[in-house]
Design an enzyme around this catalytic site. Structure first.
Site, PDB file in Angstrom:
ATOM      1  CG  MET A  64      -8.391   7.000   7.550  1.00 13.66           C
ATOM      2  SD  MET A  64      -9.681   5.605   6.608  1.00 13.66           S
ATOM      3  CE  MET A  64      -9.894   4.542   8.114  1.00 13.66           C
ATOM      4  CG  ASP A  85      -1.991  -0.844   1.481  1.00 16.23           C
ATOM      5  OD1 ASP A  85      -2.309  -0.859   0.149  1.00 16.23           O
ATOM      6  OD2 ASP A  85      -2.895  -0.982   2.173  1.00 16.23           O
ATOM      7  CE  LYS A 122      -6.641  -0.579   0.551  1.00 14.73           C
ATOM      8  NZ  LYS A 122      -7.307  -1.219   1.009  1.00 14.73           N
TER       9      LYS A 122
END
Ligand code: SAM
Length: 252
Positions: free
Chosen positions: A170, A35, A57
């Site tokens: 996030m 990733d 990602k």
């Protein structure tokens, strides 16, 4: 003969935080699927003969859709390869590692999970913020801020009233809404907040402010993702416990 998939946590960025088991498995792999948040120093440990596949990602920007990543893992192992699936932090903390393990289990592909040090704990630690403390917080909630606008399950009204530390991953895209939601649901606007960008790396930057002003403070400091947001009184300890200063490491 069917191969095996190692679902490996690469840790938060500092290559010294990779586990011995992760390094060992990585060095045995002939396919490595990784990733965006895996550091260059860790990628340098991949054997030269191994096939490297970036599936990078980011929120809403996947180089490969999840279903195709699952299919790729199954296909490579079914061909007999030893596959390392390298993910930032821990594979089971917001890393969709659970879904990938489910896909492997469903197809009867052998797999192992190698836990990694999650940014949820490592970034605060490198910022001098203990997540729990006997007199300040008896526990910690770790949630995603990515779903804030879609009300798909993060109970902000409950979290607002909790006296425990709140760690949000996030959350940078919704920091203003998150802080407004917490305050609207009863959290004191003076609650200290830290935002730690690129935690544990030489790019680490930390902004600290009150809940009511943190969105503006972060905008002014131009901090962006990836960052961990810590809300709670434990943030005050940073004044005394700040120990990792990338500028000084660079100067050494
Ligand atoms: C998809 S989640 C993956 C989390 C990962 N599995 C973990 O355990 O750290 C990506 C989020 O992790 C956080 N993150 C990952 N690495 C970070 C770092 N070095 N510093 C700050 N935040 C980080 C950010 O909130 C980022 O948006």
């Amino acid at each position: 003969m069917t191969g095996i998939v190692y679902l490996i946590g690469a840790g938060p960025g500092d290559p010294g935080l990779l586990t011995l088991k992760a390094k060992d498995y990585l060095e045995q792999s002939d396919v490595v699927i990784y990733d965006r948040l895996v550091s260059d120093e860790i990628l340098a440990m991949i054997p030269r003969y191994a096939e490297r596949i970036f599936v990078g990602k980011e929120a809403n920007n996947h180089a490969l859709p999840q279903a195709e990543i699952d299919a790729l893992l199954v296909e490579k192992a079914a061909r007999g390869h030893t596959v390392s699936r390298l993910k930032g932090g821990d594979p089971f903390v917001f890393g969709r590692g659970g879904e990938e393990a489910e896909a492997l289990a469903l197809m009867g592909i052998p797999f192992e999970i190698v836990p990694g040090i999650s940014s949820a704990i490592a970034a605060p630690a490198y910022a001098g913020i203990p997540l729990t403390h006997r007199t300040l917080a008896s526990g910690v909630h770790v949630v995603t801020g990515h779903e804030c606008l879609h009300s798909s399950g993060t109970p902000w009204e409950v979290l607002a009233l909790s006296s425990q530390t709140l760690v949000i991953l996030m959350g940078m895209g919704h920091l203003r809404e998150i802080s407004e939601k917490l305050i609207a649901n009863g959290r004191n606007a003076d609650t200290p907040v830290a935002v730690i960008q690129w935690g544990t790396t030489l790019r680490q930057e930390v902004a600290v402010g009150k809940l009511g002003e943190i969105a503006r403070v972060v905008e002014e400091a131009r901090l962006q993702s990836p960052a961990v947001i810590v809300v709670g009184n434990v943030v005050r300890l940073r004044n005394a416990l700040c120990w990792f200063e990338p500028d000084k490491v660079l100067a050494r």
